[in-house]
Design a protein around this motif. Sequence first.
Motif, PDB file in Angstrom:
ATOM      1  N   ALA A   1       0.821  -1.215   0.000  1.00  0.00           N
ATOM      2  CA  ALA A   1       0.000   0.000   0.000  1.00  0.00           C
ATOM      3  C   ALA A   1       0.852   1.260   0.000  1.00  0.00           C
ATOM      4  O   ALA A   1       0.535   2.247  -0.676  1.00  0.00           O
ATOM      5  CB  ALA A   1      -0.920  -0.008   1.219  1.00  0.00           C
ATOM      6  N   ALA A   2       1.960   1.253   0.743  1.00  0.00           N
ATOM      7  CA  ALA A   2       2.786   2.457   0.860  1.00  0.00           C
ATOM      8  C   ALA A   2       3.593   2.739  -0.395  1.00  0.00           C
ATOM      9  O   ALA A   2       3.914   3.893  -0.686  1.00  0.00           O
ATOM     10  CB  ALA A   2       3.723   2.329   2.057  1.00  0.00           C
ATOM     11  N   THR A   3       3.927   1.709  -1.169  1.00  0.00           N
ATOM     12  CA  THR A   3       4.742   1.903  -2.373  1.00  0.00           C
ATOM     13  C   THR A   3       3.906   2.142  -3.620  1.00  0.00           C
ATOM     14  O   THR A   3       4.463   2.389  -4.693  1.00  0.00           O
ATOM     15  CB  THR A   3       5.661   0.692  -2.613  1.00  0.00           C
ATOM     16  N   ARG A   4       2.562   2.060  -3.509  1.00  0.00           N
ATOM     17  CA  ARG A   4       1.719   2.344  -4.677  1.00  0.00           C
ATOM     18  C   ARG A   4       1.884   3.794  -5.108  1.00  0.00           C
ATOM     19  O   ARG A   4       2.182   4.677  -4.309  1.00  0.00           O
ATOM     20  CB  ARG A   4       0.243   2.107  -4.375  1.00  0.00           C
ATOM     21  N   LEU A   5       1.650   4.018  -6.400  1.00  0.00           N
ATOM     22  CA  LEU A   5       1.692   5.371  -6.939  1.00  0.00           C
ATOM     23  C   LEU A   5       0.305   6.005  -6.852  1.00  0.00           C
ATOM     24  O   LEU A   5      -0.689   5.405  -7.261  1.00  0.00           O
ATOM     25  CB  LEU A   5       2.169   5.348  -8.385  1.00  0.00           C
ATOM     26  N   ASP A   6       0.254   7.186  -6.308  1.00  0.00           N
ATOM     27  CA  ASP A   6      -0.989   7.952  -6.215  1.00  0.00           C
ATOM     28  C   ASP A   6      -1.044   8.894  -7.413  1.00  0.00           C
ATOM     29  O   ASP A   6      -0.215   9.820  -7.513  1.00  0.00           O
ATOM     30  CB  ASP A   6      -1.021   8.745  -4.904  1.00  0.00           C
ATOM     31  N   PRO A   7      -1.975   8.678  -8.361  1.00  0.00           N
ATOM     32  CA  PRO A   7      -2.004   9.524  -9.565  1.00  0.00           C
ATOM     33  C   PRO A   7      -2.193  10.998  -9.257  1.00  0.00           C
ATOM     34  O   PRO A   7      -1.828  11.859 -10.055  1.00  0.00           O
ATOM     35  CB  PRO A   7      -3.172   8.951 -10.374  1.00  0.00           C
ATOM     36  N   ARG A   8      -2.727  11.319  -8.085  1.00  0.00           N
ATOM     37  CA  ARG A   8      -2.907  12.731  -7.725  1.00  0.00           C
ATOM     38  C   ARG A   8      -1.575  13.394  -7.389  1.00  0.00           C
ATOM     39  O   ARG A   8      -1.480  14.625  -7.372  1.00  0.00           O
ATOM     40  CB  ARG A   8      -3.857  12.843  -6.530  1.00  0.00           C
ATOM     41  N   ARG A   9      -0.557  12.569  -7.108  1.00  0.00           N
ATOM     42  CA  ARG A   9       0.766  13.104  -6.771  1.00  0.00           C
ATOM     43  C   ARG A   9       1.720  13.059  -7.960  1.00  0.00           C
ATOM     44  O   ARG A   9       2.939  13.095  -7.766  1.00  0.00           O
ATOM     45  CB  ARG A   9       1.397  12.303  -5.636  1.00  0.00           C
TER      46      ARG A   9
END
Length: 381
Positions: A362-370
């Motif tokens: 979960a922590a290494t996923r990419l957040d498209p908003r960032r």
Amino acid sequence: MKAAVILYDGFSSLEFSTLYEPLAKAALNAPGLLQCDICSPSSEVFDGYGLHYYPTRMTTSLQGYDILCVPGGLGASKQSENASFLAWLATAREVQQIIVIGNGALLLAAAGLLNGHEIASPPEAGASLASFGVRPSAQALVLDGPVLSASDIRAALELSQAVARSLTLGMPLRSISGASGAALPPTREATAERKTAETNITVCLNLDGSGKHQIQTGLPFLDHMLTQVAVHGLFDLQVNAQGDLQIDAHHTMEDVALTLGLAFQQALGDRTGIVRMASAEVPMDDSLARVTVDFSGRPYCVFQGVWTLPSIGGIPNTLFVHFLESLAQGARCNLHAIIQYGNDDHHKAEALFKALGRAFCAATRLDPRREGLIPSSKGVL
């Protein structure tokens, strides 16, 4: 997100497979992220050499699809004069992205879907494309707004892999190698090694994997625990370790953890766009464990838990704490691991490592908003 891969009489099976397979694999590896349909207005289709195909979706309209993929083929020129086929293709006007190979662009251009766009064109199709208001390009790959095109099958291999990767990572494909001298979305993979007089460790890690793993540390219970991290974290993980196990497990446990942590550090790069902080709680029969992680760049580990016996699988229980401390050091992360309760030490450890995999995932996923941003008010991690 829905993708339509178009079939028509005379299409190229090779170009179709080049488009379809990476998208289908992305759909398989990330259920719910992508639906990939093979579409045609006809119930059966033949490729350019007479091979018989049945589309998965025979539809009267392409409305509702987000991605349109069109292969080229021997029949493309003839189909570009087929009014009913072109009218059907034109119903895809609202798609967010178009992907086309070779003379498949003739179909899209004739359907009015490429007006004004620059397209990677095979030499023989340039004049025809220009007559439809398209700007033919001699480049093998072109990314022009929402339209991605490859002039031939070799270029298409790179294009389709880039699209599948961008979908899996949740990152819009804004550039592609060879199209503008820009780069593909970076692969988040790393190989880390540690060689000392006591151990020889190699770790290969893919953050955007599917849980494939091959782990040999010489410590079967550690192999079992790292398998939990790979499977439940959806990391592709290879670990090969030789250590001085004739002495004890200490050096191998420590150095595997340091090297695994280093692989995470390298694969994350400057940590641009990641979620960064996450927590996971996992039960295992009588036991419950919780892991919270922050890829902050500041290594620190806190462990809370009580073991019943002095060892599990021949590994002293004190070494599991040391493993977590070394992992946090190598990965430069803040790691809190808590065994909340339990009776069986095997269950406690397995719940802990499953939670470790889930939290790291979960922590290494990419957040498209960032997109393009480092998740820190300081601007650096």
